[in-house]
Enzyme design. Structure first.
Site, PDB file in Angstrom:
ATOM      1  N   CYS A 116       1.534   6.969  10.107  1.00 41.11           N
ATOM      2  CA  CYS A 116       1.811   8.222   9.403  1.00 41.11           C
ATOM      3  C   CYS A 116       2.359   9.281  10.364  1.00 41.11           C
ATOM      4  O   CYS A 116       3.497   9.184  10.797  1.00 41.11           O
ATOM      5  CB  CYS A 116       0.573   8.694   8.647  1.00 41.11           C
ATOM      6  SG  CYS A 116       0.936   9.947   7.389  1.00 41.11           S
ATOM      7  N   HIS A 156      -1.006   4.102   5.437  1.00 39.13           N
ATOM      8  CA  HIS A 156      -2.284   3.952   6.148  1.00 39.13           C
ATOM      9  C   HIS A 156      -2.867   2.557   5.915  1.00 39.13           C
ATOM     10  O   HIS A 156      -3.449   2.290   4.863  1.00 39.13           O
ATOM     11  CB  HIS A 156      -3.286   5.012   5.667  1.00 39.13           C
ATOM     12  CG  HIS A 156      -2.957   6.396   6.119  1.00 39.13           C
ATOM     13  ND1 HIS A 156      -3.415   6.915   7.306  1.00 39.13           N
ATOM     14  CD2 HIS A 156      -2.193   7.367   5.561  1.00 39.13           C
ATOM     15  CE1 HIS A 156      -2.965   8.154   7.454  1.00 39.13           C
ATOM     16  NE2 HIS A 156      -2.215   8.446   6.408  1.00 39.13           N
ATOM     17  N   GLU A 198      -5.432   1.329   7.344  1.00 34.80           N
ATOM     18  CA  GLU A 198      -6.871   1.326   7.597  1.00 34.80           C
ATOM     19  C   GLU A 198      -7.708   1.556   6.348  1.00 34.80           C
ATOM     20  O   GLU A 198      -8.908   1.247   6.343  1.00 34.80           O
ATOM     21  CB  GLU A 198      -7.230   2.371   8.665  1.00 34.80           C
ATOM     22  CG  GLU A 198      -7.031   3.827   8.252  1.00 34.80           C
ATOM     23  CD  GLU A 198      -5.622   4.370   8.467  1.00 34.80           C
ATOM     24  OE1 GLU A 198      -5.474   5.598   8.540  1.00 34.80           O
ATOM     25  OE2 GLU A 198      -4.683   3.548   8.574  1.00 34.80           O
TER      26      GLU A 198
END
Length: 508
Positions: A78, A166, A168
């Site tokens: 990002c 993202h 994660e």
């Protein structure tokens, strides 16, 4: 030393999640502020640049010199991706529409090592106000969505990557696979970060560090302090002295139960009844931070007094875990202190002791795995998190022994019912809150004017984010009825259906 990943924090709320995902691959990693980069030893096999609430277009926004990493693989996530693009001749502009939420990959370069086995139509999570409008000729686009042309890119001939989404977060359905591609296949990290390895290494290090010195530790009955104590005990045996303080803000019967469980584990522990001191220090206080500080100050005084009864103590053991450490390190600008933390600061300064924190590199779920390896009682390892200030921050407003009694009874009924209905382990954290609100009720033919209790139960992985738990209506009805019928002082029960964010798990 094991291979490791370095994660540079630019202030994203998701940075700890990146670290947790890397650890789940059995690879050690550390988070450091972008402006406090450690020495790049040969053990550092890769670098991940986190997201940020900032814009690369703003003066004074977080920056890092990419050339210092040499040939070490780098992945920007990002903001990290935008920073790479911005610094290498690309163009970053405000998004026409703020891109936040689920998106779908519409093109994927499967020849790219980063995107091997990542499907076209794979769901990813976007969260950015800027977008990468173009990249320089040194780079190539390796993934796009219908609205984001540069969803992922790579520098030609080098292991320098950027992704606009993202990986994660769980909403990115193949995020773990992408991170595995980077960590294991591109960075070539050995996957040898395991609980067994941690236990063996840590006990050996503790024996070397502590020798025959005496160590004093404050135990709470929680997972972190218990596992930390067992590790230290394995290293120094009878030279560990444990103290458990009853601050008058524990759950019902918790003081006696915790002391019994620790003695059953062979730990040398002393219980200290200091309820009156804590109540006196809290008298007249209603503001949450004032209560937290009063509880912390009184705890330090009581613990310091008890510790001085032990001769020649050299070390203070603490159950500090990695999120405590991360949250205590300032990154310029991004992080706001929501609540003061109970586990770092204060005690070491007053006692003039050296500190030993055997769990300071672990996340909560890793602490539980280490505890399992050590043979700690599953009842302790599976215990819900409980705040350091205890019921002191679950009684809104001023605290009194009578309010504590009421909340202990309410909480006991709720937690006991969760266990009885096999719901306790489906919930990450649960508890009751006593509100400074009185309501009219009717019991028999009499009018009552008593307090309101709120029940709180959340599901979460690590407490960073949490959703309210959808407990069965029949269960909530039963618990509400039991509380109102059995607890004098409460005539109304409500259930908190707020998620984190925007709410926090605790009310104060």
């Amino acid at each position: 030393m094991a291979d490791q990943l370095l994660i540079l924090d630019f202030g994203s709320q998701y940075t700890q999640l990146i670290a947790r995902r890397v650890r789940e691959l059995n690879v050690y990693c550390e988070i450091h502020p972008y402006n406090k980069i450690p020495s790049l030893t040969p053990h550092i096999k890769g670098v991940i640049l986190s997201g940020s609430p900032c814009s690369v277009r703003d003066a004074g926004s977080p920056d890092v010199d990419l050339t210092q990493f040499g040939n070490i693989p780098v992945l920007g996530v990002c903001y990290g991706a935008q920073l790479i693009a911005h610094k290498t001749g690309g163009v970053v502009l405000p998004s026409q529409i703020r891109e936040y939420g689920r998106a779908t990959l519409s093109s994927v370069d499967h020849h790219s090592e980063l995107l091997k086995e990542i499907s076209i139509d794979s769901q990813v999570w976007m969260s950015h106000a800027d977008t990468i409008a173009s990249i320089s000729d040194q780079f190539e686009i390796i993934a796009s969505t219908t609205s984001v042309k540069v969803a992922a890119f790579k520098k030609k001939g080098e292991n320098l990557y950027g992704i606009q989404f993202h990986p994660e977060v769980t909403h990115s359905t193949q995020g773990k696979e992408l991170l595995r591609n980077f960590v294991v296949h591109i960075c070539r990290c050995a996957q040898d970060w395991t609980p067994d390895q941690f236990v063996d290494t840590t006990i050996a290090e503790l024996k070397k560090k502590l020798g025959n010195d005496k160590v004093v530790m404050a135990l709470s009955g929680g997972v972190d302090s218990t596992v930390a104590a067992v590790l230290v005990h394995r290293a120094v045996g009878k030279n560990l002295y444990c103290i458990f303080v009853d601050n008058g803000l524990l759950r019902k019967d918790e003081f006696e139960q915790v002391l019994a469980s620790y003695r059953g584990m062979g730990l040398n522990i002393k219980g200290v009844d200091a309820k009156d001191k804590f109540y006196a220090s809290l008298n007249g206080l209603s503001e949450p931070e004032a209560k937290r500080k009063a509880i912390g100050k009184t705890f330090i005084e009581v613990f310091d007094e008890e510790s001085h009864r032990i001769e020649d103590v050299k070390w203070l053991g603490q159950g500090t875990i990695y999120p405590d450490v991360i949250e205590s390190v300032s990154v310029n600008g991004p992080s706001v202190t929501i609540k003061s933390h109970h586990n770092v600061g204060g005690l070491p300064d007053k006692m003039k002791l050296k500190i030993v924190e055997p769990l300071a590199s672990l996340f909560k779920d890793e602490v539980r795995l280490v505890g399992k390896t050590l043979g700690v009682d599953p009842a302790i390892l599976s215990r819900h998190p409980f705040p350091g200030p205890g019921l002191g921050i679950r009684i809104l407003g001023e605290i009194s022994p009578e309010k504590v009694r009421i909340l202990q009874e309410v909480d006991s009924i709720f937690i006991t019912a969760l266990r009885k209905h096999n719901l306790y382990h489906q919930v990450w954290q649960a508890g009751a809150v006593l509100l400074p609100v009185y309501s009219v009720g009717v019991m028999g033919d009499e009018r009552t004017y008593e307090q309101v209790a709120a029940l709180r139960a959340v599901v979460s992985v690590d407490g960073m984010t949490a959703d309210w738990s959808h407990l069965p209506h029949s269960f909530l009805s039963e618990v509400s009825s039991d509380i109102i019928n059995k607890v004098k002082g409460v005539n109304r029960v409500v259930y908190d259906i707020s998620s984190k964010p925007p709410a926090t798990i605790e009310w104060e």
